[in-house]
Write a protein that holds these residues in place. Sequence first.
Motif, PDB file in Angstrom:
ATOM      1  N   THR A 119       0.762  -1.102  -0.187  1.00 28.82           N
ATOM      2  CA  THR A 119      -0.001  -0.050   0.024  1.00 28.82           C
ATOM      3  C   THR A 119       0.630   1.092  -0.146  1.00 28.82           C
ATOM      4  OG1 THR A 119      -2.013   0.985   1.310  1.00 28.82           O
ATOM      5  CG2 THR A 119      -0.295   0.197   2.581  1.00 28.82           C
ATOM      6  N   LEU A 154      -3.018   5.914  -0.250  1.00 29.01           N
ATOM      7  CA  LEU A 154      -4.086   4.958  -0.318  1.00 29.01           C
ATOM      8  C   LEU A 154      -4.731   4.765   1.209  1.00 29.01           C
ATOM      9  CD1 LEU A 154      -2.996   2.127  -2.564  1.00 29.01           C
ATOM     10  CD2 LEU A 154      -5.110   3.599  -2.893  1.00 29.01           C
ATOM     11  N   LYS A 175     -11.970   5.353  -0.147  1.00 26.17           N
ATOM     12  CA  LYS A 175     -11.679   3.948  -0.476  1.00 26.17           C
ATOM     13  C   LYS A 175     -12.532   2.971   0.441  1.00 26.17           C
ATOM     14  CE  LYS A 175      -8.840   4.582  -4.238  1.00 26.17           C
ATOM     15  NZ  LYS A 175      -9.112   3.983  -5.484  1.00 26.17           N
TER      16      LYS A 175
END
Length: 377
Positions: free
Chosen positions: A64, A68, A77
């Motif tokens: 990641t 993110l 997300k």
Amino acid sequence: MLWPIISNPISPQPFEALHIAEVLYEFDGPKIFTTVGCDSLLRFWYESAEDREEKLIRYLVTPTSPSLIQQLKAGHKTVHDLLKQSWLWVVDMHYDMSPAMAWSLESLDDVPLQFKPEPHATLCPEHMPLLSYRLIGPGLREGAVPASVIARAVNSPASALKKILEVVTQSVSQGRPEESFRKSYDLPATRFAYNSFEVSFSSPSSDQLDLQTSPIDAYAQSARVLESGLNWLVERSGNEPEISILEALRDLTPPTHGQVESAEIRGQLIKNSQVIRLNRNHRKFISETLARHLTQKHQLMKTSGQIRELDKDNLTFILRGRPNHETELKCAFSDSLYDDVVECFASEVTINVTGRLKPTKSVLEISDIEASPDDQP
């Protein structure tokens, strides 16, 4: 219980000597967190299963990035989004966080449903979108979603919410809506997903709105109105909604023709975080109900032709070239149909329109517009 894995094991060495960088969700221990290993790679961990007898915890792990993670924490997300990466590992860890075994998977699809997060599961409950709208049909996948489907996914919820808020706040707009009211239904799109095609909307900030009731109250009342309407439509229970709500429900149903066969709605406006699926039979039922009611108030008309003399300020146009040499007809449309009308006007296609005819004004109030199948590519 640990689920069976078909893939061949890999070396667990990259998952040794881990340092937990941030715990994102904790319940009797870290459930979702990030780590930095000896290779300095930031990884995202999700607890998938536990074997209490063997004292093992199975994690889904992906690389990641800080950006993110920030999007996850902001609700832009989902947990599913972060796991659906090109690299995905399964790692069994002892309770002391030393690795037992590890595997590399082709994709998140290899993980059984009950051992991975639902596609719409956010990190925190408060990150749940106000409304998510998913259109489902054959061939709708990333890289192959027609622009018309994307437009419907964005415009239909806005059109439905506008009608509901007009009932709740008693602020029926004339022509272009007031900016503050427009922002109450023209919601920020916070997430797009290709499962078939889904758009999630958050509520606008309170300082952007100036409704007659507070935004929280307006959306809470809208949720109750929508719940009542959906119970009538899906469960066939309760009282039949008024015409404006029937039209809002119709906006949320899939079209009778084309690639989209069903639609799903969920979010804070839907009771108990349910997922409600609507199909073409629901649209047919609403259309028949509307036809029965509208003929009592105004004549329901379906006609076709080409748009001429478009008045963008007053949201009206002249329809000419109608069947059987019928005379031209003045049509009024809502702001939610603005882009469709402008596109049809610019492309000079033949269109099919449905609406209520007001005989005293000889104006057709458009509720639905689409390009004629003969003119569609």
